[in-house]
Design a protein around this motif. Structure first.
Motif, PDB file in Angstrom:
ATOM      1  N   TRP A 293       0.838  -1.202   0.000  1.00 43.50           N
ATOM      2  CA  TRP A 293       0.000   0.000   0.000  1.00 43.50           C
ATOM      3  C   TRP A 293       0.868   1.244   0.000  1.00 43.50           C
ATOM      4  O   TRP A 293       2.070   1.188   0.260  1.00 43.50           O
ATOM      5  CB  TRP A 293      -0.935   0.011   1.220  1.00 43.50           C
ATOM      6  N   GLY A 294       0.252   2.367  -0.309  1.00 42.97           N
ATOM      7  CA  GLY A 294       0.960   3.639  -0.357  1.00 42.97           C
ATOM      8  C   GLY A 294       0.348   4.663   0.575  1.00 42.97           C
ATOM      9  O   GLY A 294      -0.520   4.358   1.393  1.00 42.97           O
ATOM     10  N   TRP A 295       0.789   5.917   0.432  1.00 44.87           N
ATOM     11  CA  TRP A 295       0.362   6.985   1.326  1.00 44.87           C
ATOM     12  C   TRP A 295      -1.147   7.193   1.281  1.00 44.87           C
ATOM     13  O   TRP A 295      -1.787   7.340   2.328  1.00 44.87           O
ATOM     14  CB  TRP A 295       1.068   8.285   0.967  1.00 44.87           C
ATOM     15  N   ASP A 296      -1.715   7.245   0.085  1.00 44.78           N
ATOM     16  CA  ASP A 296      -3.154   7.505  -0.012  1.00 44.78           C
ATOM     17  C   ASP A 296      -3.960   6.415   0.686  1.00 44.78           C
ATOM     18  O   ASP A 296      -4.960   6.698   1.366  1.00 44.78           O
ATOM     19  CB  ASP A 296      -3.577   7.611  -1.476  1.00 44.78           C
ATOM     20  N   ASP A 297      -3.538   5.159   0.539  1.00 43.34           N
ATOM     21  CA  ASP A 297      -4.244   4.051   1.188  1.00 43.34           C
ATOM     22  C   ASP A 297      -4.245   4.217   2.700  1.00 43.34           C
ATOM     23  O   ASP A 297      -5.278   4.070   3.366  1.00 43.34           O
ATOM     24  CB  ASP A 297      -3.584   2.713   0.829  1.00 43.34           C
ATOM     25  N   ALA A 298      -3.065   4.503   3.258  1.00 45.18           N
ATOM     26  CA  ALA A 298      -2.944   4.617   4.712  1.00 45.18           C
ATOM     27  C   ALA A 298      -3.646   5.864   5.229  1.00 45.18           C
ATOM     28  O   ALA A 298      -4.297   5.831   6.284  1.00 45.18           O
ATOM     29  CB  ALA A 298      -1.476   4.622   5.128  1.00 45.18           C
ATOM     30  N   TRP A 299      -3.536   6.967   4.518  1.00 43.48           N
ATOM     31  CA  TRP A 299      -4.103   8.220   4.997  1.00 43.48           C
ATOM     32  C   TRP A 299      -5.630   8.187   4.957  1.00 43.48           C
ATOM     33  O   TRP A 299      -6.293   8.608   5.894  1.00 43.48           O
ATOM     34  CB  TRP A 299      -3.575   9.380   4.166  1.00 43.48           C
ATOM     35  N   GLN A 300      -6.182   7.655   3.866  1.00 41.74           N
ATOM     36  CA  GLN A 300      -7.640   7.584   3.753  1.00 41.74           C
ATOM     37  C   GLN A 300      -8.223   6.497   4.654  1.00 41.74           C
ATOM     38  O   GLN A 300      -9.356   6.602   5.099  1.00 41.74           O
ATOM     39  CB  GLN A 300      -8.041   7.340   2.303  1.00 41.74           C
ATOM     40  N   GLY A 301      -7.460   5.457   4.896  1.00 40.43           N
ATOM     41  CA  GLY A 301      -7.897   4.403   5.804  1.00 40.43           C
ATOM     42  C   GLY A 301      -8.681   3.299   5.126  1.00 40.43           C
ATOM     43  O   GLY A 301      -8.308   2.131   5.208  1.00 40.43           O
ATOM     44  N   GLY A 302      -9.754   3.638   4.444  1.00 44.20           N
ATOM     45  CA  GLY A 302     -10.602   2.631   3.814  1.00 44.20           C
ATOM     46  C   GLY A 302      -9.864   1.714   2.850  1.00 44.20           C
ATOM     47  O   GLY A 302     -10.007   0.484   2.930  1.00 44.20           O
ATOM     48  N   PRO A 303      -9.071   2.263   1.913  1.00 42.19           N
ATOM     49  CA  PRO A 303      -8.326   1.392   0.989  1.00 42.19           C
ATOM     50  C   PRO A 303      -7.368   0.445   1.710  1.00 42.19           C
ATOM     51  O   PRO A 303      -7.208  -0.707   1.305  1.00 42.19           O
ATOM     52  CB  PRO A 303      -7.562   2.384   0.109  1.00 42.19           C
ATOM     53  N   LEU A 304      -6.737   0.905   2.800  1.00 46.60           N
ATOM     54  CA  LEU A 304      -5.832   0.038   3.559  1.00 46.60           C
ATOM     55  C   LEU A 304      -6.615  -1.086   4.223  1.00 46.60           C
ATOM     56  O   LEU A 304      -6.177  -2.251   4.209  1.00 46.60           O
ATOM     57  CB  LEU A 304      -5.075   0.847   4.605  1.00 46.60           C
ATOM     58  N   ILE A 305      -7.755  -0.784   4.784  1.00 49.61           N
ATOM     59  CA  ILE A 305      -8.589  -1.808   5.414  1.00 49.61           C
ATOM     60  C   ILE A 305      -8.953  -2.898   4.410  1.00 49.61           C
ATOM     61  O   ILE A 305      -8.857  -4.098   4.707  1.00 49.61           O
ATOM     62  CB  ILE A 305      -9.861  -1.168   6.011  1.00 49.61           C
ATOM     63  N   ARG A 306      -9.370  -2.487   3.224  1.00 52.34           N
ATOM     64  CA  ARG A 306      -9.770  -3.471   2.209  1.00 52.34           C
ATOM     65  C   ARG A 306      -8.599  -4.368   1.827  1.00 52.34           C
ATOM     66  O   ARG A 306      -8.767  -5.584   1.654  1.00 52.34           O
ATOM     67  CB  ARG A 306     -10.339  -2.760   0.987  1.00 52.34           C
ATOM     68  N   LYS A 307      -7.411  -3.797   1.703  1.00 53.96           N
ATOM     69  CA  LYS A 307      -6.245  -4.601   1.327  1.00 53.96           C
ATOM     70  C   LYS A 307      -5.852  -5.576   2.440  1.00 53.96           C
ATOM     71  O   LYS A 307      -5.527  -6.742   2.167  1.00 53.96           O
ATOM     72  CB  LYS A 307      -5.066  -3.690   0.975  1.00 53.96           C
ATOM     73  N   LEU A 308      -5.870  -5.120   3.669  1.00 56.95           N
ATOM     74  CA  LEU A 308      -5.508  -5.993   4.789  1.00 56.95           C
ATOM     75  C   LEU A 308      -6.533  -7.108   4.965  1.00 56.95           C
ATOM     76  O   LEU A 308      -6.171  -8.255   5.246  1.00 56.95           O
ATOM     77  CB  LEU A 308      -5.385  -5.179   6.075  1.00 56.95           C
ATOM     78  N   ASP A 309      -7.805  -6.774   4.803  1.00 58.20           N
ATOM     79  CA  ASP A 309      -8.842  -7.798   4.932  1.00 58.20           C
ATOM     80  C   ASP A 309      -8.711  -8.861   3.846  1.00 58.20           C
ATOM     81  O   ASP A 309      -8.864 -10.067   4.114  1.00 58.20           O
ATOM     82  CB  ASP A 309     -10.232  -7.156   4.884  1.00 58.20           C
ATOM     83  N   ARG A 310      -8.429  -8.436   2.616  1.00 61.56           N
ATOM     84  CA  ARG A 310      -8.265  -9.419   1.525  1.00 61.56           C
ATOM     85  C   ARG A 310      -7.075 -10.326   1.778  1.00 61.56           C
ATOM     86  O   ARG A 310      -7.076 -11.498   1.382  1.00 61.56           O
ATOM     87  CB  ARG A 310      -8.101  -8.693   0.181  1.00 61.56           C
ATOM     88  N   ALA A 311      -6.028  -9.778   2.425  1.00 58.34           N
ATOM     89  CA  ALA A 311      -4.831 -10.579   2.706  1.00 58.34           C
ATOM     90  C   ALA A 311      -5.041 -11.518   3.887  1.00 58.34           C
ATOM     91  O   ALA A 311      -4.217 -12.401   4.134  1.00 58.34           O
ATOM     92  CB  ALA A 311      -3.641  -9.669   2.972  1.00 58.34           C
TER      93      ALA A 311
END
Length: 326
Positions: A293-311
């Motif tokens: 993930w990158g800065w936008d994923d971590a800062w926005q939160g939602g995209p990071l959650i989706r990536k971690l959940d899929r993993a």
């Protein structure tokens, strides 16, 4: 990591009211030739345009000292800029200073003034400026900034031992000696949370996000060996939730990896990109899932959650309020 030299005002482009009339200086600003830093201090627009945000801020600091009647002690975000300590999130564009609480003066236009009686050891000299020491700067940052920014700053300070020479024990001793002070609880939380193992502000932000969103906290900088004995370090590894004896590996990457000369170490961006692909392939083969993930994923939160959940990264607690604004 050695401290890089600070940018200084180019004496050929910095202008003083003593050298030119106020009318000519104002014309220079209106015409786009000059940028006004402070009353009586101007810099050429071409020089200003070539600077990044940190270096522009550092020139503001120098202009502030140049127009002061005495030597100032720069602190908080200004000390962070002088020391090269990262700040995450919004910040003031005005220089910050700390002065004795009983000197009878108040904050003036263009400067944020903190009224505190500093100890002699709290003030050092760096590149011609008086600045708060690494210990005092760390305390000021973790007590005054939101948790996410405080963790990123403290991780950097703890990691760069050759520069700052600071350990957690010294921070705890300071807190124990001087508590209560403003935002001491926040400072304690940050000291307890920071690991000093994050390799970048993004990794620090990611650790705070994991905590906020209730995920199991991973190991950091975990060593893996490639097929031919190459050594790789994964940013994050959730080895305690192993599947088939493997772990979920996480990588927090910003564009800086392809832009920062310090990271490239003489390589072209294309060479660095290829080597990163080889590294990623090796880590994928040794993991049950690989997530990046990158800065936008971590800062926005939602995209990071989706990536971690899929993993398949599990949570061990309920999500809490996000830390970006605290």
């Amino acid at each position: 990591m050695p401290l890089s030299p600070l940018p200084r005002l180019d004496k050929a482009s910095a202008r003083s009211r003593l050298g030119e009339s106020p009318r000519n200086l104002q014309r220079g600003v209106s015409g786009g030739e000059l940028v006004r830093l402070r009353r009586g201090v101007y810099v050429g627009s071409a020089e200003w345009a070539g600077l990044n945000a940190r270096n522009r801020y550092l020139l503001q600091i120098e202009a502030t000292q140049a127009t002061a009647s005495n030597r100032l002690v720069f602190s908080h975000e200004s000390a962070a800029a002088i020391w090269g300590i990262p700040i995450v999130g919004s910040r003031s564009v005005l220089p910050s200073i700390t002065a004795p609480s009983l000197d009878g003066r108040r904050s003036r236009h263009g400067v944020i003034r903190h009224s505190v009686d500093l100890r002699e050891e709290d003030v050092v000299e760096r590149s011609g400026f008086l600045v708060t020491s690494p210990l005092r700067t760390a305390i000021d940052l973790i007590a005054s900034r939101p948790m996410m920014s405080g963790v990123a700053s403290l991780d950097h300070i703890l990691r760069e031992k050759r520069v700052f020479g600071l350990a957690k024990d010294e921070l705890w001793e300071y807190v124990d000696e001087f508590r209560p002070f403003r935002n001491v609880r926040r400072a304690v939380t940050v000291i307890d949370f920071a690991t000093g193992m994050s390799g970048s502000p993004l990794e620090s932000v990611s650790m705070v996000r994991f905590h906020d969103f209730g995920y199991v906290l991973p190991e950091q900088q975990v060593r893996y060996l490639g097929a031919h004995g190459e050594e790789y370090f994964a940013d994050f590894s959730w080895r305690d939730i192993a599947k088939r004896g493997l772990a979920v590996i996480g990588e927090a990457d910003g564009r800086i990896k392809l832009e920062d000369p310090e990271y490239l170490r003489g390589r072209t961006p294309e060479q660095a990109l290829w080597q990163e692909k080889v590294r990623q392939d090796e880590l994928r083969e040794q993991s049950s899932a690989f997530v990046r993930w990158g800065w936008d994923d971590a800062w926005q939160g939602g995209p990071l959650i989706r990536k971690l959940d899929r993993a398949g990264v599990p949570r061990d607690r309920r999500p809490r309020a996000w830390s970006a604004g605290r």
